[in-house]
Motif scaffolding. Structure first.
Motif, PDB file in Angstrom:
ATOM      1  N   LEU A 142       4.651  -3.974   0.498  1.00  0.00           N
ATOM      2  CA  LEU A 142       3.499  -4.075  -0.430  1.00  0.00           C
ATOM      3  C   LEU A 142       3.865  -5.030  -1.474  1.00  0.00           C
ATOM      4  CD1 LEU A 142       0.933  -2.602  -1.465  1.00  0.00           C
ATOM      5  CD2 LEU A 142       2.465  -0.811  -2.907  1.00  0.00           C
ATOM      6  N   CYS A 143       4.944  -5.277  -1.879  1.00  0.00           N
ATOM      7  CA  CYS A 143       5.307  -6.152  -3.008  1.00  0.00           C
ATOM      8  C   CYS A 143       4.873  -7.611  -2.435  1.00  0.00           C
ATOM      9  CB  CYS A 143       6.621  -6.156  -3.458  1.00  0.00           C
ATOM     10  SG  CYS A 143       7.169  -4.847  -4.307  1.00  0.00           S
ATOM     11  N   ALA A 144       5.214  -7.829  -0.790  1.00  0.00           N
ATOM     12  CA  ALA A 144       4.871  -9.090  -0.524  1.00  0.00           C
ATOM     13  C   ALA A 144       3.625  -9.372  -0.228  1.00  0.00           C
ATOM     14  CB  ALA A 144       5.560  -9.159   0.907  1.00  0.00           C
ATOM     15  N   LEU A 145       2.770  -8.140  -0.143  1.00  0.00           N
ATOM     16  CA  LEU A 145       1.414  -8.362   0.268  1.00  0.00           C
ATOM     17  C   LEU A 145       0.730  -8.807  -1.210  1.00  0.00           C
ATOM     18  CD1 LEU A 145      -1.302  -7.825   2.019  1.00  0.00           C
ATOM     19  CD2 LEU A 145      -1.245  -5.469   1.243  1.00  0.00           C
ATOM     20  N   ALA A 146       1.241  -8.137  -2.336  1.00  0.00           N
ATOM     21  CA  ALA A 146       0.685  -8.449  -3.825  1.00  0.00           C
ATOM     22  C   ALA A 146       0.800  -9.847  -3.979  1.00  0.00           C
ATOM     23  CB  ALA A 146       1.105  -7.609  -4.889  1.00  0.00           C
ATOM     24  N   GLY A 147       2.083 -10.315  -3.702  1.00  0.00           N
ATOM     25  CA  GLY A 147       2.518 -11.717  -3.939  1.00  0.00           C
ATOM     26  C   GLY A 147       1.725 -12.596  -3.363  1.00  0.00           C
ATOM     27  N   SER A 148       1.370 -12.496  -2.120  1.00  0.00           N
ATOM     28  CA  SER A 148       0.567 -13.532  -1.261  1.00  0.00           C
ATOM     29  C   SER A 148      -1.011 -13.319  -1.464  1.00  0.00           C
ATOM     30  CB  SER A 148       0.938 -13.397   0.123  1.00  0.00           C
ATOM     31  OG  SER A 148       2.098 -13.481   0.418  1.00  0.00           O
ATOM     32  N   CYS A 149      -1.556 -12.244  -1.891  1.00  0.00           N
ATOM     33  CA  CYS A 149      -2.963 -11.891  -1.966  1.00  0.00           C
ATOM     34  C   CYS A 149      -3.246 -11.338  -3.383  1.00  0.00           C
ATOM     35  CB  CYS A 149      -3.412 -10.649  -0.961  1.00  0.00           C
ATOM     36  SG  CYS A 149      -2.809 -11.146   0.867  1.00  0.00           S
ATOM     37  N   ALA A 150      -3.408 -12.458  -4.286  1.00  0.00           N
ATOM     38  CA  ALA A 150      -3.686 -12.118  -5.754  1.00  0.00           C
ATOM     39  C   ALA A 150      -4.986 -11.807  -5.922  1.00  0.00           C
ATOM     40  CB  ALA A 150      -3.270 -13.316  -6.528  1.00  0.00           C
ATOM     41  N   GLY A 151      -5.770 -11.940  -4.996  1.00  0.00           N
ATOM     42  CA  GLY A 151      -7.322 -11.683  -5.203  1.00  0.00           C
ATOM     43  C   GLY A 151      -7.367 -10.152  -4.709  1.00  0.00           C
ATOM     44  N   LEU A 152      -6.561  -9.509  -4.556  1.00  0.00           N
ATOM     45  CA  LEU A 152      -6.825  -8.077  -4.127  1.00  0.00           C
ATOM     46  C   LEU A 152      -7.706  -7.152  -5.191  1.00  0.00           C
ATOM     47  CD1 LEU A 152      -3.319  -7.107  -2.265  1.00  0.00           C
ATOM     48  CD2 LEU A 152      -5.813  -6.922  -1.277  1.00  0.00           C
ATOM     49  N   ARG A 153      -8.620  -6.451  -4.707  1.00  0.00           N
ATOM     50  CA  ARG A 153      -9.747  -5.753  -5.705  1.00  0.00           C
ATOM     51  C   ARG A 153      -9.315  -4.376  -5.397  1.00  0.00           C
ATOM     52  NH1 ARG A 153     -15.143  -9.065  -6.149  1.00  0.00           N
ATOM     53  NH2 ARG A 153     -15.193  -8.341  -3.982  1.00  0.00           N
ATOM     54  N   TYR A 154      -9.224  -3.924  -4.142  1.00  0.00           N
ATOM     55  CA  TYR A 154      -9.281  -2.596  -3.791  1.00  0.00           C
ATOM     56  C   TYR A 154      -8.155  -2.322  -2.719  1.00  0.00           C
ATOM     57  CZ  TYR A 154     -11.426   1.801  -1.723  1.00  0.00           C
ATOM     58  OH  TYR A 154     -11.742   3.125  -1.364  1.00  0.00           O
ATOM     59  N   VAL A 155      -6.948  -1.606  -3.345  1.00  0.00           N
ATOM     60  CA  VAL A 155      -5.820  -1.155  -2.384  1.00  0.00           C
ATOM     61  C   VAL A 155      -5.794   0.555  -2.412  1.00  0.00           C
ATOM     62  CG1 VAL A 155      -3.469  -1.130  -2.461  1.00  0.00           C
ATOM     63  CG2 VAL A 155      -4.808  -3.165  -3.283  1.00  0.00           C
ATOM     64  N   ASP A 156      -5.447   1.204  -0.966  1.00  0.00           N
ATOM     65  CA  ASP A 156      -5.406   2.441  -1.106  1.00  0.00           C
ATOM     66  C   ASP A 156      -4.206   2.597  -0.266  1.00  0.00           C
ATOM     67  OD1 ASP A 156      -5.475   4.941  -0.098  1.00  0.00           O
ATOM     68  OD2 ASP A 156      -7.553   5.256   0.477  1.00  0.00           O
ATOM     69  N   VAL A 157      -2.979   3.236  -0.837  1.00  0.00           N
ATOM     70  CA  VAL A 157      -1.938   3.410  -0.292  1.00  0.00           C
ATOM     71  C   VAL A 157      -1.728   4.915  -0.369  1.00  0.00           C
ATOM     72  CG1 VAL A 157      -0.722   1.307  -0.445  1.00  0.00           C
ATOM     73  CG2 VAL A 157      -0.880   2.596  -2.269  1.00  0.00           C
ATOM     74  N   GLU A 158      -2.756   5.664  -0.107  1.00  0.00           N
ATOM     75  CA  GLU A 158      -2.322   7.121  -0.121  1.00  0.00           C
ATOM     76  C   GLU A 158      -1.429   7.593   1.044  1.00  0.00           C
ATOM     77  OE1 GLU A 158      -4.930  11.284   0.587  1.00  0.00           O
ATOM     78  OE2 GLU A 158      -5.908   9.512  -0.072  1.00  0.00           O
ATOM     79  N   SER A 159      -0.470   8.372   0.652  1.00  0.00           N
ATOM     80  CA  SER A 159       0.487   9.172   1.349  1.00  0.00           C
ATOM     81  C   SER A 159       1.411   7.964   2.101  1.00  0.00           C
ATOM     82  CB  SER A 159       0.079   9.831   2.694  1.00  0.00           C
ATOM     83  OG  SER A 159      -1.025  11.087   2.126  1.00  0.00           O
ATOM     84  N   CYS A 160       1.577   6.706   1.471  1.00  0.00           N
ATOM     85  CA  CYS A 160       2.577   5.851   1.883  1.00  0.00           C
ATOM     86  C   CYS A 160       3.850   6.379   1.152  1.00  0.00           C
ATOM     87  CB  CYS A 160       2.205   4.634   1.538  1.00  0.00           C
ATOM     88  SG  CYS A 160       0.685   4.032   2.570  1.00  0.00           S
ATOM     89  N   TRP A 161       4.602   7.119   1.400  1.00  0.00           N
ATOM     90  CA  TRP A 161       5.621   7.898   0.561  1.00  0.00           C
ATOM     91  C   TRP A 161       6.836   6.805   0.016  1.00  0.00           C
ATOM     92  CZ3 TRP A 161       5.329  11.581   5.313  1.00  0.00           C
ATOM     93  CH2 TRP A 161       4.430  12.314   5.274  1.00  0.00           C
ATOM     94  N   ASP A 162       7.004   5.634   0.998  1.00  0.00           N
ATOM     95  CA  ASP A 162       8.144   4.782   0.412  1.00  0.00           C
ATOM     96  C   ASP A 162       7.711   3.970  -0.748  1.00  0.00           C
ATOM     97  OD1 ASP A 162      10.799   3.977   0.900  1.00  0.00           O
ATOM     98  OD2 ASP A 162      10.047   2.033   1.555  1.00  0.00           O
ATOM     99  N   VAL A 163       6.270   3.840  -1.148  1.00  0.00           N
ATOM    100  CA  VAL A 163       5.852   3.266  -2.337  1.00  0.00           C
ATOM    101  C   VAL A 163       6.497   3.889  -3.734  1.00  0.00           C
ATOM    102  CG1 VAL A 163       3.832   2.697  -3.689  1.00  0.00           C
ATOM    103  CG2 VAL A 163       3.824   2.462  -1.285  1.00  0.00           C
TER     104      VAL A 163
END
Length: 291
Positions: A142-163
């Motif tokens: 998730l950190c890698a995704l955030a670092g590469s896709c700074a334009g993210l406006r909608y993120v759903d990581v429900e029940s992603c227990w390792d976050v």
């Protein structure tokens, strides 16, 4: 004039094929050589691919035919493609889809961090990502995704227990346009995550922390103070979030998924339960006296 003599892109694609479901398109593809060329050209120009309805019936070969020669995909919906979707198959699509804005991989249980890392490196224009019930997602991915896709406006990581808190902080720090965030039922999320959201996600309009039982009034007060654009807050099953912090949230017009109590519990100096309006007045007076 026969059906296939009509202009393909201007007439058949825009006014006929767009109304056919996936099963009918594959039937047409098998009708004759020209029909096959017609459908394949249509697949190459589709900007939206949604196989949710066919998730349990589509094959890898059919999915590749649908996506492999298409570099124009902007929206990709793969909800509950559990049985056949793998990192290799989805990676082929991501590497060819630099225009991708929206991807939904919720419930795709056979994938791994490799898919998210490929998405991060291949789709820099990504704005919306849904990973609900993707238990394999790690905080690092998730950190890698955030670092590469700074334009993210909608993120759903429900029940992603390792976050965890570090991943949430990395996300809201990198993605300043974030408007929706769901970390529902992510038990590693604590007050630290909500405070990070409060101080970094100024554009946020909806936050879902339902089931995050480690979040308390302490951070929700910060949320009410700093997230001025917040419109909706989900706090179901958050046992340590009470009306002590929700009071100011509600006063700012934020919708909360917990009914507003008709009466509030007594506060020091007020012995009997009182109406919400009277409570607000007395509580404000009580706090001013303490200050």
């Amino acid at each position: 004039m026969e059906f296939l003599d009509l202009p393909w892109e201007d007439v058949l694609h825009q006014h006929v094929l767009v109304h056919l479901d996936l099963q009918d398109l594959f039937r047409l593809l098998q009708a004759c050589r020209n029909a096959k060329s017609l459908v394949e050209l249509y697949f190459q120009q589709c900007r939206r691919v949604d196989v949710t309805y066919w998730s349990g019936r589509i094959t890898v070969g059919a999915f590749r035919l649908l996506t492999n020669n298409n570099s124009l995909i902007q929206k990709l919906v793969l909800t509950n493609c559990r049985d056949w979707l793998s990192d290799d198959v989805i990676g082929e699509v991501f590497r060819n889809s630099a225009q991708l804005r929206h991807v939904n991989m919720s419930g795709c249980s056979r994938l791994s961090d490799a898919s998210v890392r490929c998405l991060a490196s291949s789709c820099p224009l990504l704005q919306e990502v849904l990973l609900k019930d993707c238990h394999w997602l790690s905080a690092e991915a998730l950190c890698a995704l955030a670092g590469s896709c700074a334009g993210l406006r909608y993120v759903d990581v429900e029940s992603c227990w390792d976050v965890n808190d570090a991943a949430v902080k990395a996300l809201v720090t990198a993605c300043k346009s974030l408007r929706y965030l769901s970390v529902c039922k992510v038990y590693g999320v604590t007050d630290a995550s909500v405070i990070a959201v409060s101080h970094n996600a100024a554009a946020l309009t909806e936050l879902n922390i339902a089931g995050c039982w480690r979040v308390s009034d302490y951070s929700v007060r910060e949320l009410g103070e700093y997230c001025k654009n917040l419109q909706v807050l989900h706090i179901r099953d958050c046992r340590d979030i009470t009306e002590r912090s929700l009071l100011s949230i509600r006063q700012h017009g934020v919708l909360v998924d917990r009914p507003t109590p008709r009466y509030f519990p007594p506060i020091h100096g007020i012995d009997d339960p009182v109406s919400s309006e009277y409570y607000v007045q007395k509580l404000s007076h009580h706090l001013n006296l303490q200050i």
